[in-house]
Design an enzyme around this catalytic site. Structure first.
Site, PDB file in Angstrom:
ATOM      1  N   GLU A   1      -4.837  -8.664  -1.525  1.00 44.79           N
ATOM      2  CA  GLU A   1      -5.464  -8.528  -0.202  1.00 44.79           C
ATOM      3  C   GLU A   1      -6.841  -7.930  -0.403  1.00 44.79           C
ATOM      4  O   GLU A   1      -7.010  -6.995  -1.183  1.00 44.79           O
ATOM      5  CB  GLU A   1      -4.632  -7.610   0.706  1.00 44.79           C
TER       6      GLU A   1
ATOM      7  N   GLU B   1       0.803  -1.234   0.000  1.00 45.66           N
ATOM      8  CA  GLU B   1       0.000   0.000   0.000  1.00 45.66           C
ATOM      9  C   GLU B   1       0.834   1.282   0.000  1.00 45.66           C
ATOM     10  O   GLU B   1       0.563   2.226   0.740  1.00 45.66           O
ATOM     11  CB  GLU B   1      -1.005  -0.038   1.165  1.00 45.66           C
TER      12      GLU B   1
END
Ligand SMILES: *[C@@H]1O[C@H](CO)[C@@H](O)[C@H](O)[C@H]1NC(C)=O
Ligand SMILES: *[C@@H]1O[C@H](CO)[C@@H](O)[C@H](O)[C@H]1NC(C)=O
Length: 340
Positions: free
Chosen positions: A312, A194
């Site tokens: 994810e 991220e």
């Protein structure tokens, strides 16, 4: 197959509800393939969060992390085995701040609360003893392993969430070398978590990231001797941002990134009081369609050699929703996601 079965079930239900049943013919053009799904597409993540990770006064992580999970629990290996080669990804927000306790970096210190640290924690440490034990479990349960590497190592925080500087690959190099020497079959290494686009907590420039990915690829080539044993290189494991992802592919170049990975959290945060309504609304899930389409376009334009993976996806970010993510209703969301 499952998709087709569901289709039939829905048609039957529709027929049962309608006042006057109507006949319908559904033709599936089996000769035209629009996409291919990997045999081992079902995936679970084991995260790094320590028990001190809290959101909205809830601290649900307890002993469920890479560092403290009870690896000898009899249910754990059996649960993994039941999936028949479950893909397990080791990663999450703190992965970029993990130091591998090997080479010049040994010894390292564990995660501790640090109010001005990224996500409220200091850097952490993975001991090689723990890594051995994790691999023991993965090998005996037939897991396929994806490991998320520390893409912030060597960088520094310049302003707000922006991190600059080149990735220092020394620690990852030593860690890969150790892993290979032990014969642990890591299927794929994912670079970063991220850090793409605006980032969650931290972000890194796409061009810089692309250059670091090239370096990681060259480490694979040095350390994995046989060309056939080369693991997959996944990146960037973040939220999709068309410009950032395109730039990553353009900078890293042909054949470097095996799969472009992204995360999906389209239900919102754990404190959203409308979670149940969203889960029960069949149209809600369709909103991810645009992201999938844009991802596909990005690959067609800039990375025909790579595939697209969701690495994810929780639905609800920040620990999930209390009395939602940990109750029966979540199974409806999970099955919708698996068999859309
Ligand atoms: C760490 O921080 C959390 C809140 O983020 C708090 O609940 C916990 O008590 C703290 N732990 C220590 C050891 O300071
Ligand atoms: C990279 O990290 C290693 C420790 O892992 C350190 O010895 C080395 O000086 C660092 N290199 C740079 C360029 O900072």
């Amino acid at each position: 197959m499952v998709v087709r079965l569901l289709l039939i079930v829905f048609i039957c239900l529709h027929a049962a509800w309608a006042q006057q049943p109507e006949e319908a013919t559904v033709i599936v053009k089996g000769s035209t393939k629009i996409a291919e799904t990997d045999k081992n597409y079902v995936c679970a993540t084991i995260d790094w969060w320590p028990p001190e990770k809290c959101n909205y006064n809830q601290c649900p992580w307890g002993q469920s992390s890479i560092l403290n999970l009870d690896l000898d629990h009899p249910f754990l290996a059996q649960a993994i085995q039941a999936f028949d080669n479950l893909r397990i990804r080791l990663g999450g927000s703190l992965q970029d701040r993990v130091v591998y306790d090997v080479g010049t970096n040994s010894p390292c210190s564990p995660f501790t609360n640090m109010s001005n640290g990224l996500f409220g924690f200091s850097v952490g440490c993975l001991s090689m003893d723990r890594w051995d034990k994790l691999n023991d479990l993965f090998q005996k349960s037939g897991a396929i392993v994806t490991f998320g590497l520390n893409a912030l190592y060597g960088r520094y925080n310049v302003r707000r969430s922006f991190w600059a500087g080149k990735w220092n690959s020394t620690n990852a190099y030593d860690f890969l070398k150790y892993t290979i020497s032990k014969g642990y079959p890591v299927d794929s290494w994912e670079f970063g978590n991220e850090l793409s686009g605006h980032g969650i907590g931290a972000r890194v420039d796409a061009k810089l990231y692309g250059k670091d990915v090239i370096e990681l690829k060259s480490i694979f080539q040095q350390l994995y001797k046989a060309p056939r044993s080369q693991p997959f290189l996944l990146a960037p494991g973040g939220f999709f941002d068309q410009q950032w992802y395109s730039q990553l592919l353009q900078t890293s170049g042909h054949g470097v990134v095996s799969a472009l990975t992204h995360h999906i959290y389209n239900l919102g945060g754990g404190n959203d009081v409308h979670l149940i309504r969203k889960i029960l609304d069949p149209k809600y899930l369709d909103r991810s369609e645009d992201t999938y389409r844009d991802m596909q376009l990005t690959l067609q334009r800039h990375g025909t050699w790579a595939s697209a993976w969701v690495s994810e996806s929780g639905g609800v970010f920040n620990n999930g929703g209390q009395l939602v993510s940990n109750t029966f209703i979540n199974s409806i969301w999970s099955s919708l996601k698996l068999f859309p």
